[in-house]
Design a protein around this motif. Structure first.
Motif, PDB file in Angstrom:
ATOM      1  N   ILE A   1      89.105  31.357  16.759  1.00 52.92           N
ATOM      2  CA  ILE A   1      89.263  31.087  15.322  1.00 52.92           C
ATOM      3  C   ILE A   1      88.391  32.020  14.503  1.00 52.92           C
ATOM      4  N   VAL A   2      88.863  32.318  13.295  1.00 49.17           N
ATOM      5  CA  VAL A   2      88.115  33.114  12.332  1.00 49.17           C
ATOM      6  C   VAL A   2      88.275  32.455  10.967  1.00 49.17           C
ATOM      7  N   THR A   3      87.409  32.810  10.050  1.00 51.61           N
ATOM      8  CA  THR A   3      87.503  32.310   8.677  1.00 51.61           C
ATOM      9  C   THR A   3      88.047  33.412   7.778  1.00 51.61           C
ATOM     10  N   GLY A   4      88.991  33.045   6.929  1.00 49.21           N
ATOM     11  CA  GLY A   4      89.561  34.009   6.008  1.00 49.21           C
ATOM     12  C   GLY A   4      89.779  33.389   4.644  1.00 49.21           C
ATOM     13  N   VAL A   5      90.246  34.216   3.723  1.00 49.97           N
ATOM     14  CA  VAL A   5      90.509  33.776   2.345  1.00 49.97           C
ATOM     15  C   VAL A   5      91.975  34.044   2.026  1.00 49.97           C
ATOM     16  N   VAL A   6      92.661  33.023   1.523  1.00 51.37           N
ATOM     17  CA  VAL A   6      94.063  33.205   1.140  1.00 51.37           C
ATOM     18  C   VAL A   6      94.133  34.270   0.052  1.00 51.37           C
ATOM     19  N   GLN A   7      94.923  35.307   0.330  1.00 51.48           N
ATOM     20  CA  GLN A   7      95.040  36.417  -0.612  1.00 51.48           C
ATOM     21  C   GLN A   7      96.273  36.294  -1.494  1.00 51.48           C
ATOM     22  N   ARG A   8      97.398  35.951  -0.850  1.00 46.47           N
ATOM     23  CA  ARG A   8      98.652  35.803  -1.599  1.00 46.47           C
ATOM     24  C   ARG A   8      99.662  35.064  -0.735  1.00 46.47           C
ATOM     25  N   ILE A   9     100.753  34.658  -1.368  1.00 45.26           N
ATOM     26  CA  ILE A   9     101.845  33.978  -0.669  1.00 45.26           C
ATOM     27  C   ILE A   9     103.129  34.742  -0.956  1.00 45.26           C
ATOM     28  N   GLU A  10     103.825  35.152   0.117  1.00 43.21           N
ATOM     29  CA  GLU A  10     105.054  35.935  -0.017  1.00 43.21           C
ATOM     30  C   GLU A  10     106.166  35.299   0.797  1.00 43.21           C
ATOM     31  N   TYR A  11     107.207  34.856   0.102  1.00 41.27           N
ATOM     32  CA  TYR A  11     108.391  34.280   0.759  1.00 41.27           C
ATOM     33  C   TYR A  11     108.017  33.174   1.755  1.00 41.27           C
ATOM     34  N   GLY A  12     107.044  32.355   1.372  1.00 44.85           N
ATOM     35  CA  GLY A  12     106.628  31.249   2.222  1.00 44.85           C
ATOM     36  C   GLY A  12     105.559  31.613   3.238  1.00 44.85           C
ATOM     37  N   ASN A  13     105.304  32.917   3.425  1.00 48.89           N
ATOM     38  CA  ASN A  13     104.254  33.370   4.336  1.00 48.89           C
ATOM     39  C   ASN A  13     102.922  33.437   3.591  1.00 48.89           C
ATOM     40  N   VAL A  14     101.874  32.974   4.242  1.00 43.41           N
ATOM     41  CA  VAL A  14     100.542  33.013   3.638  1.00 43.41           C
ATOM     42  C   VAL A  14      99.791  34.219   4.211  1.00 43.41           C
ATOM     43  N   ILE A  15      99.360  35.121   3.336  1.00 44.26           N
ATOM     44  CA  ILE A  15      98.607  36.305   3.748  1.00 44.26           C
ATOM     45  C   ILE A  15      97.123  36.004   3.575  1.00 44.26           C
TER      46      ILE A  15
END
Length: 362
Positions: free
Chosen positions: A139-153
């Protein structure tokens, strides 16, 4: 220009860890292609040499020595050779002739710059790939950057991870700037850099969270035997300790539930049942239906089926909302679990009170 290139290559080797020899080899290869493109010659006949000390670039054309040259791009007559070479070579031999064009320096500089930038990008992509391939199944920690067509980047710093719809916790809200922990399921090497696929629903995410929150698990004093999840709703975790002085359930829950609450909060308040694992199948199946209290477990090993008896008051708790508790217990234990109430069991068995007492005695 040549001295500047060597200086740049030395700095790149020191700062980026890219071998100077590899860079020179790549530049030579690119220059051979550029030479062919600009001077319409056969690339197989051309050899580019770049001096690693001075950066001087020379172009050589491979030609066959003949009596009379009919193909000047690939042949040279023996009479055209320098006096010193006439004694070394004979007709039929191949010789390298320097053919560096006067204006080739400009092309060389542009090509070298492009190659250097490309190699730096490749090296940086490789560094990122090597970093995250080691984190695959972790596991790693990240920050939600954007959402595209239902995919979370998800921004991981120097790269991004992709959270596909089927790997997202249902009804969990994802918004820009939200910090979340993700489980890396795959790191794929591509021409544009590593592609990282992540999950919020994988059972191993829950296991890694327990390893982070519970020192006894991290140290190997408490072992997670099995996990089953319905992400965002409910999970069951079977734990065990060889050390009789350690309570594996208490260790996972923590003082006043501090450890389990932290994990639940990370997983959108997912309910987590901590189950005491046992190598006795009846005991383990009974434990798996927690928080319900089990009266009796009968096993039919040929069908891999367990008939579980609970009190009438505990029946709905044992089955759970929409059968969830029973379903998770079955997944956790690997047995098909058929839950019956005590009154139903008595009704369908002759001398039921006597039989139940006998079964309980077993």
């Amino acid at each position: 220009m040549n001295k500047n290139i060597i200086k740049v290559l030395d700095e790149i080797e020191k700062e980026k860890g890219i071998s100077k020899d590899i860079l020179i080899e790549a530049i030579e290869s690119a220059l051979a292609s550029a030479y062919k493109k600009n001077y319409e010659t056969n690339i197989n006949n051309v050899e580019i040499n770049m001096c690693k000390d001075t950066g001087e670039i020379k172009t050589f054309t491979r030609k066959t020595i003949v009596k009379k040259a009919l193909k000047p791009l690939s042949e040279i007559s023996i009479e055209e050779l320098q006096t010193s070479d006439k004694d070394k070579f004979k007709i039929g031999d191949t010789i390298l002739i320097e053919t560096t064009p006067k204006e080739f320096g400009r092309i060389a500089a542009q090509t070298a710059k492009q190659v250097i930038l490309q190699k730096i990008r490749e090296a940086e992509r490789n560094v990122i790939y090597e970093k995250y391939i080691d984190k695959e199944r972790d596991i790693v920690t990240g920050v939600v950057q954007r959402i595209e067509y239902g995919n979370v980047i998800i921004d991981l710093g120097r790269t991004e991870a992709l959270l596909l719809p089927n790997e997202q916790i249902k009804n969990e809200e994802y918004y820009k700037g939200k910090r979340i922990k993700i489980y890396i399921i795959e790191v794929r090497k591509t021409s544009k850099g590593p592609k990282i696929f992540a999950s919020r629903t994988h059972p191993e995410l829950l296991k890694r969270l327990f390893e982070l929150e519970v020192p006894e698990i991290h140290e190997g004093l408490v072992e997670i035997k099995h996990i089953t999840r319905e992400a965002g709703k409910r999970s069951k975790v079977a734990v065990y300790s060889k050390n009789e002085r350690i309570d594996p359930i208490g260790a996972c829950i923590g003082d006043r539930g501090s450890r389990i609450k932290s994990i639940m909060l990370e997983l959108k308040d997912e309910k987590i049942d901590i189950i005491r694992w046992s190598d006795d199948e009846k005991t383990f199946i009974a434990n798996s239906l927690s928080p319900a209290k089990v009266i009796l477990v009968n096993l039919f090993k040929n069908e891999k089926t367990a008939i579980v008896i609970v009190s009438d008051q505990q029946l709905s708790l044992a089955i759970g909302k929409e059968g969830q508790n029973a379903r998770l217990a079955a997944k956790l234990t690997g047995w098909k679990v058929d839950i019956k109430s005590e009154s139903e069991y008595k009704k369908n068995n002759t001398n039921s009170d006597c039989n139940l007492q006998k079964d309980l005695a077993k």
